[in-house]
Design a protein around this motif. Structure first.
Motif, PDB file in Angstrom:
ATOM      1  N   PHE A 199      39.470  39.134  38.469  1.00 31.10           N
ATOM      2  CA  PHE A 199      38.380  39.984  37.970  1.00 31.10           C
ATOM      3  C   PHE A 199      38.977  41.356  37.707  1.00 31.10           C
ATOM      4  O   PHE A 199      39.298  42.095  38.641  1.00 31.10           O
ATOM      5  CB  PHE A 199      37.271  40.040  39.016  1.00 31.10           C
ATOM      6  N   GLU A 246      36.528  36.492  28.871  1.00 29.57           N
ATOM      7  CA  GLU A 246      36.673  35.656  30.057  1.00 29.57           C
ATOM      8  C   GLU A 246      37.005  34.239  29.636  1.00 29.57           C
ATOM      9  O   GLU A 246      36.669  33.804  28.548  1.00 29.57           O
ATOM     10  CB  GLU A 246      35.400  35.679  30.919  1.00 29.57           C
ATOM     11  N   SER A 258      39.652  40.742  42.691  1.00 27.66           N
ATOM     12  CA  SER A 258      39.755  41.954  41.884  1.00 27.66           C
ATOM     13  C   SER A 258      41.058  42.647  42.233  1.00 27.66           C
ATOM     14  O   SER A 258      41.410  42.781  43.407  1.00 27.66           O
ATOM     15  CB  SER A 258      38.584  42.893  42.187  1.00 27.66           C
ATOM     16  N   THR A 283      29.592  44.697  40.802  1.00 25.42           N
ATOM     17  CA  THR A 283      29.305  43.283  40.588  1.00 25.42           C
ATOM     18  C   THR A 283      29.561  42.488  41.855  1.00 25.42           C
ATOM     19  O   THR A 283      28.744  41.639  42.263  1.00 25.42           O
ATOM     20  CB  THR A 283      30.175  42.730  39.444  1.00 25.42           C
ATOM     21  N   MET A 284      30.680  42.754  42.513  1.00 28.52           N
ATOM     22  CA  MET A 284      31.009  42.019  43.732  1.00 28.52           C
ATOM     23  C   MET A 284      30.019  42.321  44.853  1.00 28.52           C
ATOM     24  O   MET A 284      29.647  41.432  45.630  1.00 28.52           O
ATOM     25  CB  MET A 284      32.443  42.334  44.163  1.00 28.52           C
ATOM     26  N   GLY A 312      39.540  45.136  35.392  1.00 32.77           N
ATOM     27  CA  GLY A 312      38.901  46.206  34.639  1.00 32.77           C
ATOM     28  C   GLY A 312      39.390  47.543  35.144  1.00 32.77           C
ATOM     29  O   GLY A 312      39.864  47.651  36.281  1.00 32.77           O
ATOM     30  N   ASP A 342      38.139  42.316  47.037  1.00 34.77           N
ATOM     31  CA  ASP A 342      38.237  43.487  46.165  1.00 34.77           C
ATOM     32  C   ASP A 342      39.510  44.257  46.508  1.00 34.77           C
ATOM     33  O   ASP A 342      39.615  44.850  47.582  1.00 34.77           O
ATOM     34  CB  ASP A 342      37.005  44.380  46.358  1.00 34.77           C
ATOM     35  N   ILE A 376      36.360  43.191  32.511  1.00 38.12           N
ATOM     36  CA  ILE A 376      35.131  43.962  32.346  1.00 38.12           C
ATOM     37  C   ILE A 376      35.484  45.403  31.990  1.00 38.12           C
ATOM     38  O   ILE A 376      36.488  45.942  32.447  1.00 38.12           O
ATOM     39  CB  ILE A 376      34.288  43.903  33.650  1.00 38.12           C
ATOM     40  N   LYS A 430      33.424  46.478  38.464  1.00 34.71           N
ATOM     41  CA  LYS A 430      33.909  45.357  39.268  1.00 34.71           C
ATOM     42  C   LYS A 430      33.301  45.370  40.671  1.00 34.71           C
ATOM     43  O   LYS A 430      32.745  44.373  41.118  1.00 34.71           O
ATOM     44  CB  LYS A 430      35.440  45.402  39.384  1.00 34.71           C
ATOM     45  N   SER A 431      33.454  46.491  41.368  1.00 40.07           N
ATOM     46  CA  SER A 431      32.979  46.559  42.757  1.00 40.07           C
ATOM     47  C   SER A 431      31.473  46.401  42.834  1.00 40.07           C
ATOM     48  O   SER A 431      30.952  45.741  43.741  1.00 40.07           O
ATOM     49  CB  SER A 431      33.419  47.877  43.405  1.00 40.07           C
TER      50      SER A 431
END
Length: 299
Positions: free
Chosen positions: A32, A209, A184, A43-44, A34, A153, A201, A40-41
Motif C-alpha cells: 500500500f 492497483e 504500507s 485508510t488503515m 503513496g 503501517d 494512493i 494511507k494511514s
C-alpha cells in the motif's frame, strides 16, 4: 480477506480519503503505497475501526473489525511502534497481550526469540528500546494471537538492512502459509521484492492497483497529447482505457507502435509517447505521484 469498498473520510470540506476500494486476498502481500499525506494511514485506521469513515465500509473476513470477537486472534495490527507503555518490558507487553486474548503466556518467550528480542532484550524497558527494537516488538505483538491477517503501517521504519531482510522473510513466510498482509511502506525496493499486489494512493484517491507483475511487467505506454479530450476519444474508439497520472500523462495498456500510428491517422498531436514501467516500482511510483501536493515532500 480484507475488502475495502468506497471508503471516504472527510474533515470538513477536505477529503483525506476519497472513494477508495481494493481487496487483499489470502496468500498475498499487498503493498500500500503513496507519498506522505496521501491517505494511507487514515485508510488503515478505518479498516481497523479506529477512525469512523464518512462513507463506505471495510471488512476483514467479511466482518467489520469492530464486530470481530477477540480481534487479535483474527487480525494483527501494527500502526505505531511507539504505542506501547514505555515503562513495561518487552516480555510484559507480550504477556499482557496474551492474557488479554486468552492465550497461554508460555508462548511469549518463543515469540520474542522469533523477532530477535530474547534474553536480556526481553527484560529491558520499552523506553530503552531503539525504534528498530520497537518495530520488532510490534510485529511480535501483532502475531501473538496467530492471526490470519496482518495490517502493518511502515513496519520497516528504524530497521537496519539485516532487520529489513529478516522482516521480508517473516512476512513472505506468513503469506506463503495462507496469511493476508497489507503493508504500507516508503521502502519501494523492498516492497517490489516482497509484494504480490500493489495499491498506489495519492491525494486520497487510488491511482493504480493490481498484480505487481501486471503493473510492472506490462505497464503499457505513457501518452500525453496537446488535446487531452481528443486523446481520450481516440482511446475509446480503440477500446482502450487509460489511467491519468498525476503529471498529466495517460498510462495506456498498449504499445507505442499501436498508439503512435493511430494518433497520427486521427490527427491527435502527441507530446509524449514512451514505454512505461522500465524503471520498476520506483519509477512507476514517482511518475504516478509526480506533481501531487504531497509528492514533492515525500521525495
Amino acid at each position: 480477506m480484507i475488502s475495502v469498498e468506497n471508503l471516504t473520510k472527510a474533515y470538513g470540506a477536505q477529503r483525506a480519503v476519497d472513494d477508495v476500494s481494493f481487496i487483499c486476498e489470502p496468500g498475498t502481500v499487498t503493498g500500500f503505497l503513496g507519498p506522505n499525506g496521501a491517505g494511507k494511514s487514515t485508510t488503515m485506521r478505518m479498516i481497523c475501526g479506529l477512525t469512523p469513515p464518512t462513507s463506505g465500509r471495510a471488512t476483514v473476513a467479511g466482518v467489520p473489525y469492530r464486530r470481530l470477537g477477540n480481534p487479535g486472534r483474527h487480525v494483527g495490527v501494527l500502526l505505531d511502534a511507539s504505542a506501547q507503555h514505555a515503562g513495561r518490558t518487552g516480555r510484559e507487553v507480550l504477556a499482557l497481550a496474551a492474557l488479554t486474548m486468552g492465550l497461554d503466556t508460555q508462548r511469549v518467550s518463543a515469540r520474542l526469540e522469533r523477532v530477535g528480542l530474547g534474553g536480556a532484550s526481553a527484560k529491558r524497558r520499552i523506553r530503552a528500546y531503539s525504534l528498530g527494537m520497537r518495530q520488532r516488538l510490534g510485529l511480535a505483538y501483532a502475531m501473538i494471537g496467530d492471526p490470519a491477517v496482518l495490517i502493518l503501517d511502515e513496519p520497516a521504519n528504524g530497521l537496519d538492512p539485516e532487520g529489513i531482510h529478516w522482516m521480508r522473510g517473516l512476512l513472505r513466510d506468513f503469506a506463503d502459509r495462507g496469511g493476508t498482509v497489507l503493508l504500507s511502506s516508503h521502502l519501494l525496493r523492498e516492497v517490489e521484492v516482497i509484494a504480490d499486489r500493489l495499491v498506489v494512493i495519492g491525494n486520497g484517491r487510488i491511482l493504480v492497483e493490481g498484480d505487481k507483475e501486471d503493473l510492472l511487467g506490462a505497464a503499457g505506454t505513457l501518452v500525453r497529447a496537446s488535446d487531452p479530450a481528443a486523446l481520450e476519444a481516440l482511446l475509446q474508439r480503440m477500446g482502450l482505457t487509460g489511467t491519468r497520472t498525476a503529471d498529466g500523462s495517460v498510462l495506456v495498456p498498449s504499445d507505442p507502435q499501436t498508439i503512435g500510428p493511430a494518433a497520427a491517422a486521427a490527427g491527435v498531436v502527441l507530446l509524449e509517447l514512451r514505454p512505461a514501467g522500465a524503471g520498476g516500482l520506483e519509477e512507476m511510483f514517482l511518475r504516478l505521484t509526480a506533481g501531487t501536493e504531497t509528492g514533492a515532500a515525500a521525495r
